[in-house]
Scaffold this active site. Structure first.
Site, PDB file in Angstrom:
ATOM      1  N   THR A 144      62.339  57.263  20.402  1.00  0.00           N
ATOM      2  CA  THR A 144      62.113  57.112  21.712  1.00  0.00           C
ATOM      3  C   THR A 144      61.279  58.522  22.225  1.00  0.00           C
ATOM      4  O   THR A 144      61.570  59.287  21.370  1.00  0.00           O
ATOM      5  CB  THR A 144      63.479  56.982  22.802  1.00  0.00           C
ATOM      6  N   SER A 179      70.160  63.151  26.394  1.00  0.00           N
ATOM      7  CA  SER A 179      71.390  62.443  26.449  1.00  0.00           C
ATOM      8  C   SER A 179      71.749  62.320  24.949  1.00  0.00           C
ATOM      9  O   SER A 179      71.092  62.550  24.146  1.00  0.00           O
ATOM     10  CB  SER A 179      71.101  61.163  27.046  1.00  0.00           C
ATOM     11  N   TYR A 181      72.661  59.800  23.582  1.00  0.00           N
ATOM     12  CA  TYR A 181      71.858  58.750  22.636  1.00  0.00           C
ATOM     13  C   TYR A 181      70.414  59.157  22.113  1.00  0.00           C
ATOM     14  O   TYR A 181      70.144  58.864  21.166  1.00  0.00           O
ATOM     15  CB  TYR A 181      71.420  57.400  23.816  1.00  0.00           C
ATOM     16  N   HIS A 182      69.761  59.849  23.116  1.00  0.00           N
ATOM     17  CA  HIS A 182      68.434  60.245  22.758  1.00  0.00           C
ATOM     18  C   HIS A 182      68.629  61.371  21.359  1.00  0.00           C
ATOM     19  O   HIS A 182      67.809  61.347  20.619  1.00  0.00           O
ATOM     20  CB  HIS A 182      67.641  60.962  23.794  1.00  0.00           C
ATOM     21  N   LYS A 185      68.690  59.637  18.347  1.00  0.00           N
ATOM     22  CA  LYS A 185      67.362  59.065  17.719  1.00  0.00           C
ATOM     23  C   LYS A 185      66.771  60.477  17.077  1.00  0.00           C
ATOM     24  O   LYS A 185      66.002  60.182  16.055  1.00  0.00           O
ATOM     25  CB  LYS A 185      66.653  58.778  18.985  1.00  0.00           C
ATOM     26  N   GLN A 208      59.050  55.512  21.409  1.00  0.00           N
ATOM     27  CA  GLN A 208      58.534  54.575  22.625  1.00  0.00           C
ATOM     28  C   GLN A 208      59.182  55.114  23.896  1.00  0.00           C
ATOM     29  O   GLN A 208      60.207  55.577  24.129  1.00  0.00           O
ATOM     30  CB  GLN A 208      59.387  53.078  22.357  1.00  0.00           C
ATOM     31  N   TYR A 255      66.495  59.153  41.558  1.00  0.00           N
ATOM     32  CA  TYR A 255      67.266  60.118  41.119  1.00  0.00           C
ATOM     33  C   TYR A 255      66.809  61.487  41.532  1.00  0.00           C
ATOM     34  O   TYR A 255      65.664  61.881  41.091  1.00  0.00           O
ATOM     35  CB  TYR A 255      67.714  60.179  39.568  1.00  0.00           C
TER      36      TYR A 255
HETATM   37  N1  NAD Z   1      64.037  48.932  25.645  1.00  0.00           N
HETATM   38  C1  NAD Z   1      63.450  50.276  25.801  1.00  0.00           C
HETATM   39  O1  NAD Z   1      62.880  50.472  27.038  1.00  0.00           O
HETATM   40  C2  NAD Z   1      63.661  51.167  24.627  1.00  0.00           C
HETATM   41  C3  NAD Z   1      62.711  52.187  24.878  1.00  0.00           C
HETATM   42  C4  NAD Z   1      62.636  53.252  23.566  1.00  0.00           C
HETATM   43  C5  NAD Z   1      63.151  52.964  22.507  1.00  0.00           C
HETATM   44  N2  NAD Z   1      64.271  51.718  22.463  1.00  0.00           N
HETATM   45  C6  NAD Z   1      64.836  51.419  21.216  1.00  0.00           C
HETATM   46  O2  NAD Z   1      64.320  50.122  20.766  1.00  0.00           O
HETATM   47  C7  NAD Z   1      65.421  49.480  20.155  1.00  0.00           C
HETATM   48  C8  NAD Z   1      65.699  48.272  20.754  1.00  0.00           C
HETATM   49  O3  NAD Z   1      65.898  48.358  22.033  1.00  0.00           O
HETATM   50  P1  NAD Z   1      66.618  47.244  22.768  1.00  0.00           P
HETATM   51  O4  NAD Z   1      66.134  47.564  24.471  1.00  0.00           O
HETATM   52  O5  NAD Z   1      65.993  46.018  22.345  1.00  0.00           O
HETATM   53  O6  NAD Z   1      68.081  47.245  22.877  1.00  0.00           O
HETATM   54  P2  NAD Z   1      68.922  46.015  22.689  1.00  0.00           P
HETATM   55  O7  NAD Z   1      70.534  46.588  23.039  1.00  0.00           O
HETATM   56  O8  NAD Z   1      68.870  44.883  23.367  1.00  0.00           O
HETATM   57  O9  NAD Z   1      68.793  45.757  21.224  1.00  0.00           O
HETATM   58  C9  NAD Z   1      69.473  46.343  19.847  1.00  0.00           C
HETATM   59  C10 NAD Z   1      70.241  45.091  19.438  1.00  0.00           C
HETATM   60  O10 NAD Z   1      70.749  45.732  18.003  1.00  0.00           O
HETATM   61  C11 NAD Z   1      72.119  45.152  17.879  1.00  0.00           C
HETATM   62  N3  NAD Z   1      72.944  46.154  17.155  1.00  0.00           N
HETATM   63  C12 NAD Z   1      73.221  47.517  17.455  1.00  0.00           C
HETATM   64  N4  NAD Z   1      74.064  47.753  16.454  1.00  0.00           N
HETATM   65  C13 NAD Z   1      74.283  46.778  15.484  1.00  0.00           C
HETATM   66  C14 NAD Z   1      74.851  46.738  14.394  1.00  0.00           C
HETATM   67  N5  NAD Z   1      75.673  47.841  14.016  1.00  0.00           N
HETATM   68  N6  NAD Z   1      74.637  45.844  13.614  1.00  0.00           N
HETATM   69  C15 NAD Z   1      73.900  44.636  13.817  1.00  0.00           C
HETATM   70  N7  NAD Z   1      73.158  44.648  14.937  1.00  0.00           N
HETATM   71  C16 NAD Z   1      73.398  45.774  15.898  1.00  0.00           C
HETATM   72  C17 NAD Z   1      72.683  44.704  19.457  1.00  0.00           C
HETATM   73  O11 NAD Z   1      73.596  44.007  19.422  1.00  0.00           O
HETATM   74  C18 NAD Z   1      71.177  44.652  20.009  1.00  0.00           C
HETATM   75  O12 NAD Z   1      71.370  43.033  20.125  1.00  0.00           O
HETATM   76  C19 NAD Z   1      66.608  50.558  20.223  1.00  0.00           C
HETATM   77  O13 NAD Z   1      66.851  51.146  18.977  1.00  0.00           O
HETATM   78  C20 NAD Z   1      66.201  51.445  21.391  1.00  0.00           C
HETATM   79  O14 NAD Z   1      66.759  52.694  21.031  1.00  0.00           O
HETATM   80  C21 NAD Z   1      64.181  50.790  23.540  1.00  0.00           C
END
Ligand code: NAD
Length: 382
Positions: A144, A179, A181-182, A185, A208, A255
């Site tokens: 991210t 955070s 979470y970040h 990453k 991303q 915010y």
């Molecule tokens: N959506 C955004 O805007 C965004 C921005 C930057 C980075 N990301 C990154 O992209 C990735 C996907 O994001 P997203 O928005 O689709 O999130 P999401 O939560 O919808 O998708 C992640 C999926 O991984 C699965 N998962 C998590 N841990 C697991 C495990 N131990 N075993 C099996 N499955 C597991 C979850 O059930 C979920 O379906 C993440 O790594 C997130 O950090 C997302």
């Protein structure tokens, strides 16, 4: 290419699975429904129900003819990971499978530990599985932009050339997340970089920005194929939240000063960035890093855009500045590079009035599902 999508039920994982099959790749999806479980536990379910992964795969096959094998299980469990890699030997892995929410990671100690343990264990398991079962496979990992924080200098794509006491060296760009979470990453990136240096694995880390949208070329208007659409403060990304707030007649929650600037992208661009990275892989022993967004906005700019387009559709959109529950700069310098993915061939979809109107109209059809108390619960950083 044989591609394993980890987190294939997620907001990005499911659309990616459809997209890659439509582009001729063989895809399998893996998920343990963690995202669905956490939404239920925190009482923040998405705007509309989506079918389970088996049902989605069946629907996609009936629409497109493509078959996608499904593995349901926990990628933090090594025995399960082994079984997946031995059954579907991948040439590439898209690693989305993490707890993806900053506010969730800041809720309490339990949520913090879940985020840390889940994200780091899954990343480590993926690295070990690649080493043991598919040593030439390319890992495309979702990082991210939040890893960089908001430094008072230009943000480069992953690396920084430093001159110190007359000598030069290239380092990972300094990272300071805002955070937990970040921070997980950042730790993921460190793990990957260590094993790239040690075992010569090949990795692309996609830094991303926040993603918005619902429509992809594969979903078209078929709502049964849509991804999750969360509108709550925990799992909803900011533009998706503002769209639902406008429809609900709930003032857009900016915010603090609202000068927080981030790089955004349409979900269609996520799919293309991931595919372009897969089709032009990193070399063995390379950690390739791209900044994955197409344009920047302040939160105020986003709110004003949503207000203007919402009002054109007859909504009465209000904006309200609320006390910032996070610890972050509200007014800062922000100039991140983002040319790598354009060089791979990305053709960006910018945020237009038409795209916003399409999102607003879709949410209007589901207005009856909006539960106001889910919108904002003030998850505080301190
Ligand atoms: N959506 C955004 O805007 C965004 C921005 C930057 C980075 N990301 C990154 O992209 C990735 C996907 O994001 P997203 O928005 O689709 O999130 P999401 O939560 O919808 O998708 C992640 C999926 O991984 C699965 N998962 C998590 N841990 C697991 C495990 N131990 N075993 C099996 N499955 C597991 C979850 O059930 C979920 O379906 C993440 O790594 C997130 O950090 C997302």
């Amino acid at each position: 290419m044989h591609i394993l999508i980890l987190g294939g039920d997620g907001y990005l994982g499911w659309p990616t699975a459809m997209h890659l099959t439509a582009k001729g790749h063989h895809v399998a999806v893996v998920d343990n429904y963690l995202r669905r479980r956490l939404c239920r536990e925190e009482n923040v379910e998405p705007l509309f129900d989506v079918p389970n992964l088996h049902e989605r795969v069946g629907l996609w096959e009936s629409v497109s003819g493509y078959k996608i094998p499904v593995f349901i299980g926990d990628l933090a469990d090594w025995e399960f990971v082994k079984e997946v890699f031995q059954t579907f030997t991948p040439e590439a892995i898209v690693h989305y499978a993490e707890q993806p929410s900053a506010p969730y990671s800041m809720l309490n100690r339990r949520a913090a530990m879940l985020s840390l343990q889940n994200n780091l264990t899954v990343t480590a398991n993926v690295i070990f599985a690649v080493r043991e079962f598919s040593p030439d496979a390319h890992i495309v990992k979702l990082g991210t932009m939040g890893e960089y924080g908001t430094p008072n200098i230009d943000i480069e794509e992953g690396w920084l050339e430093v001159e110190h006491n007359g000598r030069r060296h290239k380092f990972l760009y300094p990272r300071q997340a805002s955070s937990l979470y970040h921070t997980t990453k950042i730790m993921d990136t460190d793990l990957l970089w260590f094993y790239v240096r040690t075992w010569d694995i090949r990795v692309t880390d996609l830094m991303q920005g926040p993603v918005y949208g619902l429509f992809t070329d594969e979903t078209a208007d078929d709502e049964r194929l849509f991804p999750f659409f969360n509108y709550d403060e925990i799992f909803g990304t900011v533009l998706n939240r503002f769209v639902v707030q406008s429809v609900a007649g709930y003032p857009l929650t900016v915010y603090g000063k609202g000068g927080q600037t981030r790089g955004y992208l349409n979900i269609k661009d996520t799919l293309n960035c991931v595919r372009l990275s897969l089709e032009q892989p990193a070399k063995a022993g390379e950690l390739r890093i791209f900044n994955q967004f197409v344009e920047t906005f302040t939160v105020n700019e986003l709110a004003e855009l949503v207000q203007r387009v919402g009002n054109q559709l007859g909504l009465n959109v209000q904006i309200r500045s609320v006390e910032n529950p996070r610890k972050e700069a509200e007014d800062h310098y922000y100039n991140p590079a983002h040319t790598g993915l354009l060089e791979l061939g990305l053709k960006p979809h910018f945020l237009t009035d038409e795209i916003l109107a399409q999102m607003l109209e879709t949410v209007l059809r589901h207005k009856a599902n909006i539960q106001e108390h889910k919108i904002y619960r003030k998850v505080k950083w301190s």
